[in-house]
Design a protein around this motif. Structure first.
Motif, short mmCIF file in Angstrom:
data_model
loop_
_atom_site.label_atom_id
_atom_site.label_comp_id
_atom_site.label_asym_id
_atom_site.label_seq_id
_atom_site.Cartn_x
_atom_site.Cartn_y
_atom_site.Cartn_z
N ARG A 20 0.81 -1.23 0.00
CA ARG A 20 0.00 0.00 0.00
C ARG A 20 0.85 1.28 0.00
O ARG A 20 0.51 2.22 -0.72
CB ARG A 20 -0.95 -0.06 1.20
N PRO A 21 1.95 1.37 0.77
CA PRO A 21 2.74 2.61 0.75
C PRO A 21 3.36 2.94 -0.61
O PRO A 21 3.67 4.10 -0.88
CB PRO A 21 3.84 2.35 1.79
N ALA A 22 3.51 1.98 -1.47
CA ALA A 22 4.15 2.21 -2.77
C ALA A 22 3.17 2.63 -3.86
O ALA A 22 3.59 2.94 -4.98
CB ALA A 22 4.91 0.96 -3.20
N VAL A 23 1.88 2.66 -3.56
CA VAL A 23 0.87 2.93 -4.58
C VAL A 23 1.08 4.29 -5.25
O VAL A 23 1.08 4.40 -6.48
CB VAL A 23 -0.56 2.81 -4.00
N SER A 24 1.27 5.33 -4.47
CA SER A 24 1.41 6.67 -5.07
C SER A 24 2.69 6.77 -5.90
O SER A 24 2.70 7.43 -6.95
CB SER A 24 1.38 7.76 -3.99
N LEU A 25 3.75 6.11 -5.47
CA LEU A 25 4.99 6.11 -6.25
C LEU A 25 4.78 5.41 -7.59
O LEU A 25 5.17 5.93 -8.64
CB LEU A 25 6.11 5.41 -5.46
N LEU A 26 4.15 4.25 -7.57
CA LEU A 26 3.89 3.51 -8.81
C LEU A 26 2.95 4.28 -9.72
O LEU A 26 3.14 4.31 -10.93
CB LEU A 26 3.33 2.12 -8.50
N ALA A 58 -1.13 -1.96 -5.17
CA ALA A 58 -0.70 -2.42 -3.85
C ALA A 58 -0.37 -3.91 -3.89
O ALA A 58 0.61 -4.36 -3.28
CB ALA A 58 -1.79 -2.14 -2.81
N GLN A 59 -1.18 -4.66 -4.62
CA GLN A 59 -0.92 -6.09 -4.78
C GLN A 59 0.41 -6.31 -5.50
O GLN A 59 1.22 -7.16 -5.09
CB GLN A 59 -2.05 -6.71 -5.60
N GLN A 60 0.65 -5.56 -6.55
CA GLN A 60 1.90 -5.70 -7.29
C GLN A 60 3.11 -5.40 -6.40
O GLN A 60 4.08 -6.16 -6.39
CB GLN A 60 1.93 -4.75 -8.50
N ALA A 61 3.03 -4.29 -5.70
CA ALA A 61 4.15 -3.90 -4.84
C ALA A 61 4.36 -4.91 -3.72
O ALA A 61 5.51 -5.27 -3.40
CB ALA A 61 3.90 -2.51 -4.26
N GLY A 62 3.28 -5.39 -3.14
CA GLY A 62 3.39 -6.38 -2.06
C GLY A 62 4.00 -7.69 -2.54
O GLY A 62 4.85 -8.27 -1.86
#
Length: 177
Positions: free
Chosen positions: A6-12, A38-42
Motif C-alpha cells: 500500500r505505501p508504494a501505490v502513489s509512487l507507482l 498495492a498487490q503488485q508492490a506487495g
C-alpha cells in the motif's frame, strides 16, 4: 501482501502505472487500480525477501549460495511478483470478454425470437437477459437493470457496458439500434 504494498501505490501511480491495457482490464473486471498496484508492490516485496529467507534457511542447514545467485534470484522473484497481477488480470479479462460475447450472441438470438413471437422490446430484452446464468449474462442483466432504474435507454446501458469491458460487439449493437 496487499497491505505491505500500500505505501508504494502513489509512487507507482506517479510512474504512470498501471499501463493503459492493464487499466482497461481492471475496468472490465471492475477492480480498483490502487488495490492492483498495492498487490503488485506487495508481491514484488515478497519475492524480493523470499530468496534471502531461503538462503538463510539453507545456511542453517550448512549450505551456502553465492551472493550473486541470491541477488539475481531475489530480483527475478520480485519481477515475477510484480508482473503476476497484470498477467492474472489480463487472463481474467479475456475470459470475461469471451463470456460476454457469447452471452451477447445468445441474448440477441433469444430477444429476436421473442420479438418475432410478439413480445414487446423491453420484455424481450429483459427475458433474454435472464435466460443465462454466467458472468456475461449477469453483466447484461445489471446493465439492463441500471437502465431501467435510471430511466435511460437500454442502448446507452449497452454502450456503457461495451466500452467499460472492451467488447466492441455491444457498442456496435447499441449504435445500430
Amino acid at each position: 501482501t496487499e497491505a505491505a504494498g500500500r505505501p508504494a501505490v502513489s509512487l507507482l501511480a506517479g510512474f504512470g502505472l498501471p499501463a493503459a491495457k492493464t487499466r482497461a482490464n481492471l475496468r472490465a473486471l471492475e477492480r480498483d487500480t490502487d488495490q492492483h498496484l498495492a498487490q503488485q508492490a506487495g508481491l514484488a516485496l515478497a519475492g524480493l525477501l523470499l530468496v534471502p529467507l531461503l538462503d538463510l534457511g539453507l545456511t542453517v542447514a550448512t549450505l551456502r549460495l553465492p551472493a550473486l545467485l541470491i541477488a539475481i534470484g531475489a530480483l527475478l522473484a520480485a519481477s515475477g511478483g510484480f508482473i503476476l497481477p497484470d498477467r492474472l488480470a489480463a487472463t481474467e479479462a479475456t475470459k470475461l470478454r469471451s463470456e460476454l460475447r457469447y452471452a451477447t450472441s445468445a441474448f440477441l438470438d433469444l430477444a429476436a425470437t421473442m420479438l418475432a413471437a410478439g413480445s414487446g422490446l423491453e420484455q424481450a430484452l429483459a427475458e433474454a437477459a435472464h435466460a443465462g446464468s454466467g458472468p456475461g449474462h449477469r453483466r447484461l442483466r445489471a446493465a439492463l437493470a441500471a437502465a431501467q432504474t435510471t430511466r435511460t435507454p437500454v442502448w446507452d446501458a449497452l454502450t456503457d457496458l461495451g466500452e467499460s469491458t472492451g467488447v466492441a460487439e455491444l457498442t456496435e449493437l447499441a449504435a445500430s439500434a
